[in-house]
Design an enzyme around this catalytic site. Structure first.
Site, PDB file in Angstrom:
ATOM      1  N   GLU A 231     -88.183-107.388  36.033  1.00 43.60           N
ATOM      2  CA  GLU A 231     -89.404-107.390  35.228  1.00 43.60           C
ATOM      3  C   GLU A 231     -90.610-107.691  36.111  1.00 43.60           C
ATOM      4  O   GLU A 231     -90.481-108.469  37.071  1.00 43.60           O
ATOM      5  CB  GLU A 231     -89.299-108.446  34.108  1.00 43.60           C
ATOM      6  CG  GLU A 231     -88.225-108.132  33.082  1.00 43.60           C
ATOM      7  CD  GLU A 231     -88.200-109.139  31.926  1.00 43.60           C
ATOM      8  OE1 GLU A 231     -89.067-110.047  31.902  1.00 43.60           O
ATOM      9  OE2 GLU A 231     -87.332-109.015  31.053  1.00 43.60           O
TER      10      GLU A 231
ATOM     11  N   HIS B  96     -90.580-107.830  26.782  1.00 40.40           N
ATOM     12  CA  HIS B  96     -90.358-109.282  26.757  1.00 40.40           C
ATOM     13  C   HIS B  96     -91.269-109.958  25.729  1.00 40.40           C
ATOM     14  O   HIS B  96     -92.057-110.848  26.050  1.00 40.40           O
ATOM     15  CB  HIS B  96     -90.573-109.895  28.140  1.00 40.40           C
ATOM     16  CG  HIS B  96     -89.752-111.134  28.362  1.00 40.40           C
ATOM     17  ND1 HIS B  96     -89.125-111.416  29.531  1.00 40.40           N
ATOM     18  CD2 HIS B  96     -89.452-112.178  27.544  1.00 40.40           C
ATOM     19  CE1 HIS B  96     -88.477-112.573  29.447  1.00 40.40           C
ATOM     20  NE2 HIS B  96     -88.662-113.048  28.240  1.00 40.40           N
TER      21      HIS B  96
END
Length: 531
Positions: free
Chosen positions: A263, A281
């Protein structure tokens, strides 16, 4: 002097005001966390650092943070903090695991609905002017079996919501007790059984050595054909390449992911596959959750800096403000006992056992253990504290154990420390009297009653006449004043000890004079931290 806190990521003004209202000086610079060089320049000024995910608390930052006592992460994930290095430096690392529980659980439920009914794809198709009603045939959740991997705080809420949706809930969690499983309305199963039975699988575990890749290629192959997999916990729990292949083959009917192995995720094997829902997220991304974790981290950090209360620490036992007030004298005693054996030990220590007797055995023993180990370690490393000492002791191979027992003597409670070296075993015990002051009550099995002071002198000798006179005369002639004098012996003519509370540290030449008399086996100056 008031503690000083830096807020280097975006936190609500209300949270920042909590610090100010409690008398803590705070610098609110929400963009500073991204400026690594400037953070290194200023971090040495602060006692506390409040962050979200943008600030990276690296080994380099911690090395520059010479006054730092606590890092508070507004949120649950602490991947951006080097916890082992923080622990070695005695910096407490806190997070806020409860502020976003409901939000994250709700997101998992929402993702389950989305993948069951193909809502994102249906929405995109409709926005595009298409009317593909027959293309988006979904499945109901009612009556389906949900497999929950990890039934802790967030997973437990998911279980509760799923039971309310009339799903059959099975859970794999080695720490899930029968009573809690019954309360949640779920059935405990093995991981293999969960894989074989579940129509939907949702993950709610942290990423550790044991949980990393828990849904591996082999595990995915064991799942029921047509399963749908949801991950709103942590990236790296699922083999994304293997899952993509299973989706393409039709073995897995759908997936919904809020977290990814890398990420920010700009590319991923799961992207652009049919019936795969992806979000960036967002598990904790609600107004309520962001406010909750910000307020919580500010309260926790303020409590620690002002009262010593420790909540939600990842490298230190939690201690409430009420416990801190009651346990304060006992924490001091534990540290003093550790300091005593640390200062009289010349050989490497193999093991330390801490015995808690009476009412002290019902207190927060994790915190007391840390205090005792810190006192011991400070004899050779003055910079250690309750956070770093257990880490350093473990690195040195020292085995730490503790024992508890009901009241067994004349004292309502006491702590006894035993250390083992290759050559010998040493013990010391102490208690806290009603005045709140620690007392040493036994050394080497010899009963005494000694008040603990900043400067002390410990001697061992055979029980012969003239010891008191020699100590008094030698110290008096050199202007070293005795505040308190305690003697003890095993029996007449046996082993004896003396423990003197002095107004100041005795000079080296005075110690040499005492040793030169030949009357003492050991002459040790001792120093204990003031309260």
């Amino acid at each position: 002097m008031a503690p000083k806190v830096l807020v280097s990521d975006k936190l609500s003004e209300t949270a920042v005001q909590i610090f100010r209202d409690r008398g803590i000086e705070v610098d609110f610079e929400p963009g500073l966390g991204k400026d690594k060089e400037r953070l290194l320049e200023v971090i040495g000024q602060y006692d506390g650092l409040a962050i979200r995910s943008a600030t990276k608390v690296t080994e380099k930052v911690l090395a520059a943070a010479t006054n730092l006592k606590v890092v508070g992460r507004a949120g649950i994930g602490v991947d951006n903090v080097d916890i082992p290095v923080a622990s070695k430096q005695g910096v407490i690392v806190m997070n806020t695991p409860f502020g976003n529980m409901i939000t994250t659980a709700e997101h998992a439920i929402a993702m389950m609905f989305a993948v069951a009914r193909q809502i994102p794809e249906a929405s995109a198709s409709t926005h595009a002017g298409k009317w593909e009603k027959s293309k988006f045939m979904g499945v109901e959740l009612t009556g389906k079996t949900l497999g929950v991997i990890g039934a802790g705080n967030i997973g437990g809420i998911v279980c509760d919501r799923a039971v309310g949706l009339k799903m059959k809930v099975i859970a794999y969690d080695p720490f899930l007790g029968d009573e809690r499983a019954k309360k949640l309305g779920v059935t405990k199963v093995s991981l293999d059984e969960l894989l074989a039975r579940a129509d939907f699988i949702t993950l709610h575990v942290p990423k550790t050595e044991k949980t990393a890749n828990i849904l591996s290629r082999e595990a995915i192959a064991k799942t029921k054909k047509g399963v749908r997999i949801i991950n709103c916990a942590r990236g790296g729990l699922v083999d994304e390449v293997a899952l993509a292949e299973a989706l393409k083959s039709g073995h897995v009917a759908g997936a919904a992911f809020d977290v990814f192995s890398v990420e920010p995720a700009t590319e991923n094997p799961l992207f652009n596959l049919p019936n795969v829902v992806c979000t960036p997220h967002l598990g904790a991304a609600t107004t309520e959750a962001q406010e909750n974790v910000a307020l919580q981290v500010a309260e926790q950090m303020a409590d620690y800096l002002l009262t010593g209360a420790v909540q939600n620490a990842l490298n230190m036992p939690s201690v409430t403000a009420e416990e801190a007030a009651v346990m304060g004298p006992w924490v001091k005693l534990a540290e003093d006992l550790g300091a005593f054996v640390g200062q009289i030990s010349d050989e490497p220590v193999k093991a330390i056992n801490i015995l808690y007797d009476g009412r002290v055995a019902e207190m927060n023993l994790d915190a007391l253990n840390c205090a005792a180990i810190a006192g011991f370690m400070k004899a050779t490393n003055p910079d250690v504290n309750m956070v770093s000492a257990p880490v350093i002791a473990e690195e040195r191979g020292i085995q730490i154990s503790r024992t508890t027992q009901k009241k067994s003597g004349v004292f309502d409670a006491y702590i006894k420390l035993t250390i083992e070296t290759e050559a010998k075993t040493r013990t010391i015990a102490g208690t806290v009297f009603s005045d709140g002051k620690p007392r040493f009550i036994q050394i080497k099995g010899i009963n005494i009653d000694a008040e603990v002071g900043e400067h002390m002198l410990y001697t061992t000798n055979n029980d012969v006449a003239g010891i008191i006179g020699t100590l008094g005369k030698t110290l008096g002639e050199n202007n070293v004043n005795i505040a308190n004098f305690t003697l003890g012996r095993t029996e007449a003519g046996g082993d004896a000890i003396a423990l003197l509370y002095l107004d100041e540290q005795p000079p080296v030449d005075v110690l040499d004079k005492l040793t030169a008399t030949g009357m003492f086996q050991q002459v040790r100056p001792l120093h204990f931290a003031t309260a």
